[in-house]
Scaffold this motif. Structure first.
Motif, PDB file in Angstrom:
ATOM      1  N   GLU A  62       1.151  -1.207  -0.080  1.00  0.00           N
ATOM      2  CA  GLU A  62       0.565   0.101   0.085  1.00  0.00           C
ATOM      3  C   GLU A  62       0.917   1.271   0.018  1.00  0.00           C
TER       4      GLU A  62
ATOM      5  N   PHE B 103     -16.932   2.809   7.916  1.00  0.00           N
ATOM      6  CA  PHE B 103     -14.850   1.904   8.208  1.00  0.00           C
ATOM      7  C   PHE B 103     -14.145   3.574   7.549  1.00  0.00           C
TER       8      PHE B 103
ATOM      9  N   LEU C  10     -11.377   5.334   6.254  1.00  0.00           N
ATOM     10  CA  LEU C  10     -10.259   4.351   5.363  1.00  0.00           C
ATOM     11  C   LEU C  10      -8.454   4.844   5.742  1.00  0.00           C
TER      12      LEU C  10
ATOM     13  N   ARG D 107      -8.916   4.204   9.647  1.00  0.00           N
ATOM     14  CA  ARG D 107      -9.365   2.905  10.265  1.00  0.00           C
ATOM     15  C   ARG D 107     -10.535   2.462  11.010  1.00  0.00           C
TER      16      ARG D 107
ATOM     17  N   SER E 134      -7.948  -4.998  10.376  1.00  0.00           N
ATOM     18  CA  SER E 134      -7.781  -3.850   9.672  1.00  0.00           C
ATOM     19  C   SER E 134      -7.475  -4.112   8.298  1.00  0.00           C
ATOM     20  N   ASP E 135      -6.268  -4.491   7.970  1.00  0.00           N
ATOM     21  CA  ASP E 135      -5.482  -4.092   6.415  1.00  0.00           C
ATOM     22  C   ASP E 135      -6.251  -5.024   5.978  1.00  0.00           C
TER      23      ASP E 135
ATOM     24  N   ARG F  66      -9.350  -2.335   4.875  1.00  0.00           N
ATOM     25  CA  ARG F  66      -8.971  -1.527   3.856  1.00  0.00           C
ATOM     26  C   ARG F  66      -9.023  -1.719   2.771  1.00  0.00           C
TER      27      ARG F  66
ATOM     28  N   GLN G  94     -10.746  -0.347  -0.272  1.00  0.00           N
ATOM     29  CA  GLN G  94     -10.763   0.812  -1.814  1.00  0.00           C
ATOM     30  C   GLN G  94     -11.433   0.418  -2.228  1.00  0.00           C
TER      31      GLN G  94
END
Length: 225
Positions: free
Chosen positions: A52, A141, A143, A146, A163-164, A167, A171
């Motif tokens: 990311e 959520f 972004l 988080r 969370s990763d 996300r 996205q």
């Protein structure tokens, strides 16, 4: 030189000129950015798809995959990360071609360090402002922070990996990710995709069964269609 303002912003530099690439890494580090260098287009493609970033700085005359070809592939994959083309190709046609090819900004070499840093700051702010808040099941959520909140305003605590994963899916809400893609981006230290299924289960347990949709034979995407 400006005061450090990177605040951990993640920058991918795709540049085949080794001395210039090393200089850019030092420059970004001095400003508080977390920057990585890819020396050719193929490596740049791999890093961009597996990690990311908040901003990409891409040369045009790259070996393996030319800079605009690289950017085009990333845009077609659904990636919206702001990109600045940094190149010696500076004619009007070159600049128009770069912007039409998916770049958010275009800077010609040789360049002033202060101007490059200012342009990257603008792109980083644009990234943060456009990230916004995404609905995930019945919750929402953020972004950027988080944070996950329920319709009643209660916070939902997620682990770092949860969370990763959320996300990544949030996205690109219309994109289906294969297990291999999720492993490469979220769990690069493991070669098994069973971990993906486990963390999808964790998210569904905390946020509801509809938060992640299974696309049979392909992988996972955010929510229901």
């Amino acid at each position: 030189m400006t005061e450090p303002a990177g605040d951990g912003t993640r920058v991918l530099v795709v540049e085949d000129d080794r001395p210039l690439g090393a200089l850019l890494l030092r420059m970004f580090a001095a400003q508080g950015y977390r920057a990585e260098l890819a020396p050719d287009g193929q490596r740049g493609l791999h890093l961009a798809l597996s990690r990311e970033y908040d901003v990409m700085v891409i040369d045009r005359g790259l070996p393996a995959i030319e800079g605009l070809d690289l950017l085009g592939r990333l845009r077609r994959s659904g990636m919206t990360t702001p990109a600045l083309i940094l190149t010696a190709l500076g004619t009007l046609a070159d600049r128009i071609g770069g912007l039409d090819g998916g770049a958010d900004d275009y800077l010609v070499k040789p360049f002033e360090v202060e101007e490059l840093l200012a342009r990257v700051r603008v792109l980083a702010r644009r990234r943060a402002q456009s990230a916004g808040v995404v609905p995930v099941g019945d919750a929402r959520f953020d972004l950027v922070t988080r944070a996950v909140t329920t319709p009643g305003g209660d916070a939902v605590t997620l682990s770092g990996r949860e969370s990763d994963l959320l996300r990544l899916l949030a996205q690109y809400p219309s994109r289906v990710f294969t297990r291999d893609e999720i492993v490469a981006r979220i769990f690069p230290e493991t070669a098994t995709d069973s971990l993906v299924d486990t963390y999808v289960h964790y998210l569904r347990r905390k946020l509801g069964a509809d938060v992640v949709r299974t696309v049979r034979g392909v992988g996972y995407r955010l929510g229901a269609l």
